[in-house]
Design an enzyme around this catalytic site. Structure first.
Site, PDB file in Angstrom:
ATOM      1  N   ARG A 192       0.801   2.352  -9.308  1.00 15.34           N
ATOM      2  CA  ARG A 192       0.736   0.879  -9.026  1.00 15.34           C
ATOM      3  C   ARG A 192       1.347   0.483  -7.821  1.00 15.34           C
ATOM      4  O   ARG A 192       1.030  -0.666  -7.471  1.00 15.34           O
ATOM      5  CB  ARG A 192       1.504   0.279 -10.250  1.00 15.34           C
ATOM      6  N   GLU A 216      14.032  12.418 -16.882  1.00 16.40           N
ATOM      7  CA  GLU A 216      14.777  12.625 -18.012  1.00 16.40           C
ATOM      8  C   GLU A 216      14.814  14.052 -18.652  1.00 16.40           C
ATOM      9  O   GLU A 216      15.589  14.697 -19.008  1.00 16.40           O
ATOM     10  CB  GLU A 216      14.448  11.666 -19.064  1.00 16.40           C
TER      11      GLU A 216
END
Ligand code: AMP
Length: 178
Positions: free
Chosen positions: A66, A103
């Site tokens: 994006r 993560e």
């Protein structure tokens, strides 16, 4: 025809929250309503580039995927080149790669070895700053090519995730902070 310029608050109101996308616990910030509105899209590019006069930026580097939308539009507005930092395996020519932590696990971004000239003045753009890992890796690639980062700019910053900590030493700007 020129459209009346929106404020950052107008842009903020158009960002759509999608709970639990792409996985439970993530609040996805959907920017497609901003892109679909001519005044908001053009205005967001104005706000991201307003500090820079003609000739002040040599290249706008955009982050997959994006970030490309905002970076390419900003490059056209600034009469600068556009350079993509892509996810590993997508660029066809020789690349430099930079790994960063997620993560769970790691990810790698890449840039063409000849994408930027040493000393070129770069604006680095992505749509959203979360933990900062992606932008820090992209910034490391820009530095590896010997270019100078004028600023790292985001449409959205998730301030509660503290991503700026990973971008210390660079000017960081975001239009909308949640
Ligand atoms: P980070 O490396 O954690 O700063 O993540 C930033 C990248 O992940 C950006 O390229 C964003 O497009 C994407 N991203 C992370 N969190 C979100 C979110 N809540 N909504 C939309 N995109 C996100």
């Amino acid at each position: 025809m020129s459209l009346p310029r929106p404020t950052a608050a107008d842009i903020e109101r158009a960002i759509r929250n999608i709970p639990d996308f792409p996985k439970p616990g993530i609040q996805f910030k959907d920017i497609t309503p901003v892109l679909a509105d001519a005044r908001l899209f053009s205005g967001s590019i104005d706000l991201m580039t307003e500090k820079y006069g003609p000739g002040a930026v040599d290249a706008v580097v955009g982050i997959d995927a994006r970030g490309f939308i905002f970076a390419a539009a900003a490059a056209v507005r600034l009469h600068a080149g556009f350079v993509p930092v892509r996810k590993k395996g997508k660029l066809p020519y020789q690349t430099h790669e930079q790994q960063y932590d997620l993560e769970h696990g790691t990810a790698t971004v890449a840039v063409h070895v000849d994408a930027l000239r040493p000393g070129s003045r770069v604006l680095l753009i992505d749509d959203l700053l979360a933990t900062g890992g992606t932008a820090a890796a992209a910034a490391a690639l820009v530095k590896r090519l010997g270019a100078e980062i004028l600023e790292i700019s985001f449409l959205i910053e998730l301030g509660f995730l503290g991503g700026r900590q990973k971008l210390k030493g660079y000017p960081v700007r975001s239009l909308v902070v949640f």
